[in-house]
Write a protein that holds these residues in place. Structure first.
Motif, PDB file in Angstrom:
ATOM      1  N   MET A   1       0.901  -1.241   0.128  1.00  0.00           N
ATOM      2  CA  MET A   1      -0.145   0.015  -0.001  1.00  0.00           C
ATOM      3  C   MET A   1       0.990   1.375   0.077  1.00  0.00           C
ATOM      4  N   LEU A   2       0.308   2.126  -0.945  1.00  0.00           N
ATOM      5  CA  LEU A   2       1.158   3.555  -0.850  1.00  0.00           C
ATOM      6  C   LEU A   2       0.952   4.332   0.254  1.00  0.00           C
ATOM      7  N   THR A   3       1.609   5.112   0.887  1.00  0.00           N
ATOM      8  CA  THR A   3       1.327   6.149   1.949  1.00  0.00           C
ATOM      9  C   THR A   3       2.062   7.431   1.355  1.00  0.00           C
ATOM     10  N   HIS A   4       1.307   8.485   1.169  1.00  0.00           N
ATOM     11  CA  HIS A   4       1.738   9.674   0.855  1.00  0.00           C
ATOM     12  C   HIS A   4       1.639  10.725   1.963  1.00  0.00           C
ATOM     13  N   ARG A   5       2.676  11.728   1.852  1.00  0.00           N
ATOM     14  CA  ARG A   5       2.554  13.102   2.902  1.00  0.00           C
ATOM     15  C   ARG A   5       1.330  13.674   2.413  1.00  0.00           C
ATOM     16  N   ARG A   6       1.056  14.663   3.247  1.00  0.00           N
ATOM     17  CA  ARG A   6      -0.167  15.811   2.639  1.00  0.00           C
ATOM     18  C   ARG A   6       0.153  16.300   1.552  1.00  0.00           C
ATOM     19  N   GLY A   7       1.451  16.843   1.536  1.00  0.00           N
ATOM     20  CA  GLY A   7       1.890  17.673   0.495  1.00  0.00           C
ATOM     21  C   GLY A   7       1.923  16.869  -0.870  1.00  0.00           C
ATOM     22  N   ASP A   8       2.173  15.501  -0.903  1.00  0.00           N
ATOM     23  CA  ASP A   8       2.259  14.749  -2.073  1.00  0.00           C
ATOM     24  C   ASP A   8       1.102  14.692  -2.914  1.00  0.00           C
ATOM     25  N   ARG A   9      -0.092  15.076  -2.117  1.00  0.00           N
ATOM     26  CA  ARG A   9      -1.291  14.833  -2.722  1.00  0.00           C
ATOM     27  C   ARG A   9      -1.725  16.033  -3.734  1.00  0.00           C
ATOM     28  N   HIS A  10      -1.091  17.117  -3.556  1.00  0.00           N
ATOM     29  CA  HIS A  10      -1.066  18.097  -4.356  1.00  0.00           C
ATOM     30  C   HIS A  10      -0.071  18.383  -5.437  1.00  0.00           C
ATOM     31  N   THR A  11       0.659  16.965  -5.609  1.00  0.00           N
ATOM     32  CA  THR A  11       1.509  16.890  -6.687  1.00  0.00           C
ATOM     33  C   THR A  11       1.284  15.849  -7.389  1.00  0.00           C
ATOM     34  N   GLN A  12       1.969  15.563  -8.681  1.00  0.00           N
ATOM     35  CA  GLN A  12       1.812  14.333  -9.434  1.00  0.00           C
ATOM     36  C   GLN A  12       3.250  13.864  -9.356  1.00  0.00           C
ATOM     37  N   GLU A  13       3.614  12.573  -9.580  1.00  0.00           N
ATOM     38  CA  GLU A  13       4.682  11.965  -9.721  1.00  0.00           C
ATOM     39  C   GLU A  13       6.002  12.577 -10.538  1.00  0.00           C
ATOM     40  N   VAL A  14       5.449  13.395 -11.608  1.00  0.00           N
ATOM     41  CA  VAL A  14       6.305  14.154 -12.547  1.00  0.00           C
ATOM     42  C   VAL A  14       6.814  15.413 -11.840  1.00  0.00           C
ATOM     43  N   PHE A  15       6.074  15.727 -10.967  1.00  0.00           N
ATOM     44  CA  PHE A  15       6.698  17.114 -10.102  1.00  0.00           C
ATOM     45  C   PHE A  15       7.349  16.698  -8.977  1.00  0.00           C
ATOM     46  N   ARG A  16       7.951  17.904  -8.643  1.00  0.00           N
ATOM     47  CA  ARG A  16       8.878  17.380  -7.365  1.00  0.00           C
ATOM     48  C   ARG A  16       7.881  17.939  -6.140  1.00  0.00           C
ATOM     49  N   SER A  17       7.866  17.294  -4.919  1.00  0.00           N
ATOM     50  CA  SER A  17       7.110  17.686  -4.033  1.00  0.00           C
ATOM     51  C   SER A  17       7.691  19.010  -3.347  1.00  0.00           C
ATOM     52  N   LEU A  18       6.750  19.708  -2.882  1.00  0.00           N
ATOM     53  CA  LEU A  18       7.085  20.901  -1.963  1.00  0.00           C
ATOM     54  C   LEU A  18       8.050  20.552  -0.896  1.00  0.00           C
ATOM     55  N   ALA A  19       8.901  21.566  -0.891  1.00  0.00           N
ATOM     56  CA  ALA A  19       9.855  21.520   0.231  1.00  0.00           C
ATOM     57  C   ALA A  19       9.143  21.875   1.441  1.00  0.00           C
ATOM     58  N   GLU A  20       9.610  21.403   2.750  1.00  0.00           N
ATOM     59  CA  GLU A  20       8.944  21.473   4.164  1.00  0.00           C
ATOM     60  C   GLU A  20       8.436  22.886   4.043  1.00  0.00           C
ATOM     61  N   ARG A  21       9.414  24.065   4.021  1.00  0.00           N
ATOM     62  CA  ARG A  21       8.976  25.440   4.156  1.00  0.00           C
ATOM     63  C   ARG A  21       7.812  26.048   3.280  1.00  0.00           C
ATOM     64  N   GLU A  22       8.061  25.588   2.024  1.00  0.00           N
ATOM     65  CA  GLU A  22       6.881  25.752   1.105  1.00  0.00           C
ATOM     66  C   GLU A  22       5.495  25.089   1.345  1.00  0.00           C
ATOM     67  N   GLN A  23       5.502  23.900   1.923  1.00  0.00           N
ATOM     68  CA  GLN A  23       4.451  23.092   2.279  1.00  0.00           C
ATOM     69  C   GLN A  23       3.697  24.046   3.500  1.00  0.00           C
ATOM     70  N   ARG A  24       4.628  24.353   4.441  1.00  0.00           N
ATOM     71  CA  ARG A  24       3.898  24.896   5.656  1.00  0.00           C
ATOM     72  C   ARG A  24       3.300  26.212   4.961  1.00  0.00           C
ATOM     73  N   LEU A  25       3.940  26.920   4.288  1.00  0.00           N
ATOM     74  CA  LEU A  25       3.298  28.277   3.652  1.00  0.00           C
ATOM     75  C   LEU A  25       1.943  28.082   2.799  1.00  0.00           C
ATOM     76  N   VAL A  26       2.003  27.030   2.316  1.00  0.00           N
ATOM     77  CA  VAL A  26       0.662  26.590   1.196  1.00  0.00           C
ATOM     78  C   VAL A  26      -0.354  26.255   2.378  1.00  0.00           C
ATOM     79  N   ASP A  27       0.038  25.450   3.621  1.00  0.00           N
ATOM     80  CA  ASP A  27      -0.722  25.095   4.460  1.00  0.00           C
ATOM     81  C   ASP A  27      -1.704  26.128   5.450  1.00  0.00           C
ATOM     82  N   GLU A  28      -0.648  27.092   5.604  1.00  0.00           N
ATOM     83  CA  GLU A  28      -1.274  28.327   6.554  1.00  0.00           C
ATOM     84  C   GLU A  28      -2.263  29.019   5.707  1.00  0.00           C
ATOM     85  N   MET A  29      -1.912  29.003   4.421  1.00  0.00           N
ATOM     86  CA  MET A  29      -2.449  30.110   3.555  1.00  0.00           C
ATOM     87  C   MET A  29      -3.869  29.183   3.073  1.00  0.00           C
TER      88      MET A  29
END
Length: 89
Positions: A1-29
């Motif tokens: 079974m695949l598990t994904h971090r919260r940030g991974d659901r906003h990206t596709q495999e062909v794109f890089r995942s958001l850096a932790e700082r970027e993900q925090r900013l998106v989460d806050e906004m």
């Protein structure tokens, strides 16, 4: 079974995942969840500071007015995509 971090659901495999700082900013906004009825305008043309939204389910579209009472869809937004980034910048 695949598990994904919260940030991974906003990206596709062909794109890089958001850096932790970027993900925090998106989460806050995008912390507040809003359910909108169909055909509701989220961000109007020329609007600044409307906030960021992430499409959670369903879909949205961007359009431009091309005449009196006419509009042309220029982009479709699917779940995981961010709305309002251009207005925020």
């Amino acid at each position: 079974m695949l598990t994904h971090r919260r940030g991974d659901r906003h990206t596709q495999e062909v794109f890089r995942s958001l850096a932790e700082r970027e993900q925090r900013l998106v989460d806050e906004m995008t912390a507040r969840q809003v359910s909108l009825p169909p055909n509701r305008e989220i961000v109007s043309a020329g609007e600044v500071g409307a906030g960021l939204f992430i499409v959670g389910e369903g879909w949205a579209f961007r359009y431009c007015r091309i005449g009196v009472g006419c509009r042309q869809i220029v982009d479709f937004l699917l779940p995981g995509e961010i709305i309002g980034l251009q207005a925020a910048l």
